[in-house]
Design an enzyme around this catalytic site. Structure first.
Site, short mmCIF file in Angstrom:
data_model
loop_
_atom_site.label_atom_id
_atom_site.label_comp_id
_atom_site.label_asym_id
_atom_site.label_seq_id
_atom_site.Cartn_x
_atom_site.Cartn_y
_atom_site.Cartn_z
N LYS A 11 0.84 -1.20 0.00
CA LYS A 11 0.00 0.00 0.00
C LYS A 11 0.87 1.24 0.00
O LYS A 11 2.05 1.21 0.38
CB LYS A 11 -0.93 0.01 1.21
CG LYS A 11 -0.24 -0.03 2.58
CD LYS A 11 0.24 1.30 3.12
CE LYS A 11 0.84 1.19 4.50
NZ LYS A 11 1.50 2.45 4.95
N PRO A 96 9.40 -4.64 0.32
CA PRO A 96 10.48 -4.38 1.28
C PRO A 96 9.97 -4.27 2.72
O PRO A 96 8.82 -3.88 2.95
CB PRO A 96 11.08 -3.05 0.80
CG PRO A 96 10.68 -2.95 -0.63
CD PRO A 96 9.34 -3.61 -0.73
N GLY A 100 7.26 1.26 5.05
CA GLY A 100 6.05 2.06 4.94
C GLY A 100 5.07 1.56 3.92
O GLY A 100 4.10 2.26 3.58
N LEU A 101 5.28 0.33 3.42
CA LEU A 101 4.43 -0.24 2.38
C LEU A 101 3.48 -1.31 2.92
O LEU A 101 2.69 -1.88 2.16
CB LEU A 101 5.29 -0.83 1.26
CG LEU A 101 6.18 0.18 0.52
CD1 LEU A 101 7.11 -0.54 -0.46
CD2 LEU A 101 5.35 1.22 -0.21
N GLY A 103 3.97 -4.41 4.18
CA GLY A 103 4.16 -5.81 3.81
C GLY A 103 3.81 -6.79 4.91
O GLY A 103 3.12 -7.78 4.66
N GLY A 104 4.28 -6.55 6.12
CA GLY A 104 4.00 -7.46 7.22
C GLY A 104 2.52 -7.56 7.53
O GLY A 104 1.98 -8.65 7.76
N SER A 105 1.83 -6.43 7.51
CA SER A 105 0.39 -6.41 7.76
C SER A 105 -0.38 -7.12 6.66
O SER A 105 -1.36 -7.84 6.91
CB SER A 105 -0.11 -4.97 7.89
OG SER A 105 0.44 -4.35 9.04
N ASP A 138 -2.80 -1.69 10.25
CA ASP A 138 -3.00 -1.74 8.79
C ASP A 138 -3.64 -3.04 8.31
O ASP A 138 -4.10 -3.11 7.17
CB ASP A 138 -1.67 -1.56 8.07
CG ASP A 138 -1.07 -0.18 8.27
OD1 ASP A 138 -1.78 0.72 8.74
OD2 ASP A 138 0.13 -0.02 7.95
#
Length: 305
Positions: A11, A96, A100-101, A103-105, A138
């Site tokens: 995101k 990555p 701030g993208l 990914g983990g969420s 998120d």
């Protein structure tokens, strides 16, 4: 069903408005989410025990023990429906880490969706989002996808009209990442310079009033991130990256979420490709990626019976 494979999108935040630290140790915050076409892939397979294998981009930075969000998600859903997870997770990273993208969420959201299908639990999306909210702020968005307005800790998301317009992004990935916790700690240190609760309330109402379904080139002035200043204090390369984007001709340059990835808006696909080539010459970036949005949330790629 023996296994399921899902795509988990990244995101960008088109707007981040943050208020002062509250008495409950959380911040008032208003975020506009957009899911974009950069994906991790998660395959879930039945086995004895619970294990995870992680490969791909920065996989060495992601824990494989009980701190892993995918495992937490599976166990949280299992507790909700009364099932003890007996699963192996194979996670291939493209998004990555600490960038701030989200990914983990997004990976956690994929685990919730995938386990729900694999177990035949029939838990509703609303309930999956409620479980996800306990794992990370998120996580619910990635079950929803497209575009949404978020209002902070465990507050419900509001779906936004995305319109027919495509947003073309060039993502500048830096070598170093930032944790959300340290960014907000720096934000609090700078709070005297960052604006008052009254100013936040005004900015929040302005954000809520924006029609996000018009052409992206008409929304460049609305792309704002209140966490940019504290993130730059922690990692000066972000400022260098944002200036590189402006110099290269991006329609808008902003940091996504709490950083450290910088997102550059292009006019169209051709401009995005040209912008990517230009930014690849800047030594500040570890990688430069193309993506577009909005896209759907977590989606099924393959099911094996």
């Amino acid at each position: 069903m023996q296994s399921i494979t899902l795509q988990a999108p990244a995101k960008v935040n088109l707007q981040v408005r943050a208020g002062p630290l509250r008495d409950d140790r959380y911040h008032d915050i208003t975020l506009v989410y957009q899911a974009i076409s950069l994906y991790d892939t998660l395959t879930i397979t039945y086995q004895k025990g619970v294990t995870i294998n992680i490969s791909g981009t920065q996989s060495e930075r992601i824990p494989t023990d009980d701190a892993n969000l995918v495992l937490k998600a599976a166990k949280a859903l299992g507790a909700h429906v009364g099932i003890e997870p007996q699963l192996h997770f194979d996670l291939v990273k493209v998004i990555p880490t600490q960038a701030g993208l989200g990914g983990g969420s997004s990976d956690a959201a994929a685990a919730l969706v995938g386990c729900n299908i694999l177990w035949g639990s029939n838990v509703s999306d609303d309930d999956l989002m409620a479980i996800g909210a306990r794992l990370g702020e998120d996580v619910p968005f990635f079950i929803m996808g497209m575009m949404a307005l978020g209002s902070g800790h465990r507050q419900p998301l509001v779906s936004l009209q995305a319109g027919a317009h495509k947003w073309n992004w060039v993502l500048g990935v830096l070598s170093a990442g930032l944790s959300t916790k340290e960014v907000f700690e720096k934000y609090d240190q700078l709070s005297g310079q960052m604006g008052s609760a009254e100013e936040y309330a005004i900015n929040r109402q302005r954000c809520i009033g924006i029609s996000w379904d018009i052409h992206p080139q008409d929304l460049t002035s609305a792309l704002v991130n209140d966490l940019e200043a504290p993130s730059v204090e922690l990692l000066s390369e972000i400022d260098v990256a944002l200036r590189a984007g402006k110099k290269a001709g991006a329609s808008a340059s902003l940091m996504s979420g709490s950083g450290s990835t910088c997102a550059f808006l292009a006019k169209d696909e051709a401009h995005a490709k040209d912008l990517k080539l230009e930014l690849q010459q800047a030594t500040v970036f570890k990688d430069v990626l193309l993506a577009s949005g909005p896209v759907e949330g977590v989606r099924i790629l393959h099911e094996q019976k």
